[in-house]
Design a protein around this motif. Structure first.
Motif, PDB file in Angstrom:
ATOM      1  N   ILE A 120       0.871  -1.174   0.000  1.00  0.00           N
ATOM      2  CA  ILE A 120       0.000   0.000   0.000  1.00  0.00           C
ATOM      3  C   ILE A 120       0.915   1.233   0.000  1.00  0.00           C
ATOM      4  O   ILE A 120       1.803   1.364   0.855  1.00  0.00           O
ATOM      5  N   PHE A 121       0.695   2.108  -0.979  1.00  0.00           N
ATOM      6  CA  PHE A 121       1.525   3.309  -1.132  1.00  0.00           C
ATOM      7  C   PHE A 121       0.642   4.555  -1.027  1.00  0.00           C
ATOM      8  O   PHE A 121      -0.562   4.512  -1.303  1.00  0.00           O
ATOM      9  N   SER A 122       1.271   5.655  -0.636  1.00  0.00           N
ATOM     10  CA  SER A 122       0.521   6.914  -0.538  1.00  0.00           C
ATOM     11  C   SER A 122       1.457   8.105  -0.651  1.00  0.00           C
ATOM     12  O   SER A 122       2.592   8.070  -0.171  1.00  0.00           O
ATOM     13  N   ASP A 123       0.965   9.162  -1.278  1.00  0.00           N
ATOM     14  CA  ASP A 123       1.666  10.446  -1.305  1.00  0.00           C
ATOM     15  C   ASP A 123       1.146  11.377  -0.224  1.00  0.00           C
ATOM     16  O   ASP A 123       1.668  12.484  -0.041  1.00  0.00           O
ATOM     17  N   LYS A 124       0.099  10.924   0.501  1.00  0.00           N
ATOM     18  CA  LYS A 124      -0.603  11.836   1.406  1.00  0.00           C
ATOM     19  C   LYS A 124      -0.463  11.470   2.879  1.00  0.00           C
ATOM     20  O   LYS A 124      -0.550  12.353   3.745  1.00  0.00           O
ATOM     21  N   ILE A 125      -0.287  10.198   3.174  1.00  0.00           N
ATOM     22  CA  ILE A 125      -0.182   9.777   4.575  1.00  0.00           C
ATOM     23  C   ILE A 125       1.009   8.837   4.746  1.00  0.00           C
ATOM     24  O   ILE A 125       1.500   8.259   3.767  1.00  0.00           O
ATOM     25  N   ASP A 126       1.436   8.666   6.000  1.00  0.00           N
ATOM     26  CA  ASP A 126       2.570   7.789   6.304  1.00  0.00           C
ATOM     27  C   ASP A 126       2.151   6.522   7.040  1.00  0.00           C
ATOM     28  O   ASP A 126       2.973   5.636   7.261  1.00  0.00           O
TER      29      ASP A 126
END
Length: 276
Positions: A120-126
């Motif tokens: 699972i990847f995200s640019d908005k959350i860690d």
């Protein structure tokens, strides 16, 4: 008269000898010139492991391994079926079996290579715990990868699925969705490109690597390695009637080595796990 016949017979025997020798020579020549080109289908551009095997096979076995790249996961399956390639190596067994069933194909596993954990990847959350209500999620739209993504979201405690569906749930089998996640189904190789438009994306390992990510470092949640992972092992596959081909088995032998494990580890920064 007798001498004349003796000369004729001697000459005739000489001709037969020359003919037989020529035939033997021709037979050996055909054996030496036997076609040992193997066309291998892969998905993506990062194939250092196969490039290493390619050099080894040429140098030590005089086998020409031709690497044929595809941009989607179905391409190698149909290409193997129609004879455009001889082997492929980029697909999970569960995905290949599902496409086989749909198309009536005979792609058959002859060896396993790696487990490439889905992330699972995200640019908005860690952290997946930081997802807000109504968050958008990109998942692959083919049956096996969609199911795998949903199972991953369940492992991350984001949804719950109908247990009776086993390894093949769909979005219709979600029994609990406390964050009211909104799903966008895309081609598997497009989920990483959707990061700017969604809150999180479930991305196949090699797609992430091709995009410059290191899954073990950049994923906010990574598929754990467990017995349940076996359907997602990547395979080397041939047509069913050629699964025992000696040349193909030689290709397998040259792949399943400690040196190739080292190449894989360096190539993927430890994100792909050899399973032989």
């Amino acid at each position: 008269m007798k001498k004349g016949w003796k000369k004729i017979i001697t000459g005739f025997l000489a001709i037969i000898s020359i003919t037989l020798l020529g035939a033997c020579g021709a037979g050996n020549g055909n054996e030496d010139s036997e076609d040992k080109t193997v066309r291998l289908g892969v998905v993506g551009e990062n194939n250092e492991d196969w490039e290493y095997v390619q050099k080894e096979l040429k140098e030590k076995e005089n086998i020409d391994l031709e690497i044929v790249t595809f941009t989607d996961y179905r391409g190698p399956i149909t290409a193997l079926e129609d004879g455009s390639i001889d082997l492929h190596s980029s697909l999970t067994e569960i995905f290949m079996d599902e496409v086989n069933k749909e198309g009536g194909y005979s792609n058959t596993t002859i060896a396993y290579t790696t487990l490439n954990p889905l992330g699972i990847f995200s640019d908005k959350i860690d952290d997946v715990k930081d997802l807000e209500d109504g968050a958008s999620v990109a998942i692959p739209n083919d049956v096996s990868n969609e199911s795998r993504a949903l199972l991953l979201l369940q492992q991350a405690d984001l949804i719950k699925l109908d247990e009776d569906k086993g390894n093949m749930p769909t979005t219709n089998d979600i029994t609990a969705n406390p964050k009211n996640l909104q799903f966008e189904e895309l081609e598997a190789n497009q989920t990483i490109r959707a990061l700017g438009d969604v809150d999180i994306a479930c991305v196949n390992n090699n797609v992430a690597v091709d995009a410059g990510f290191i899954p073990t470092e950049d994923a906010i949640f990574l598929e754990p390695v467990a017995e349940s992972s076996k359907p997602y092992y990547n395979v080397i596959a041939a047509r069913k009637d050629e699964k025992d081909n000696d040349v193909y088995q030689t290709v397998v032998d040259y792949y399943q080595t400690d040196k190739v494990k080292e190449v894989i580890d360096e190539q993927t920064q430890g994100s792909s796990i050899p399973v032989w």
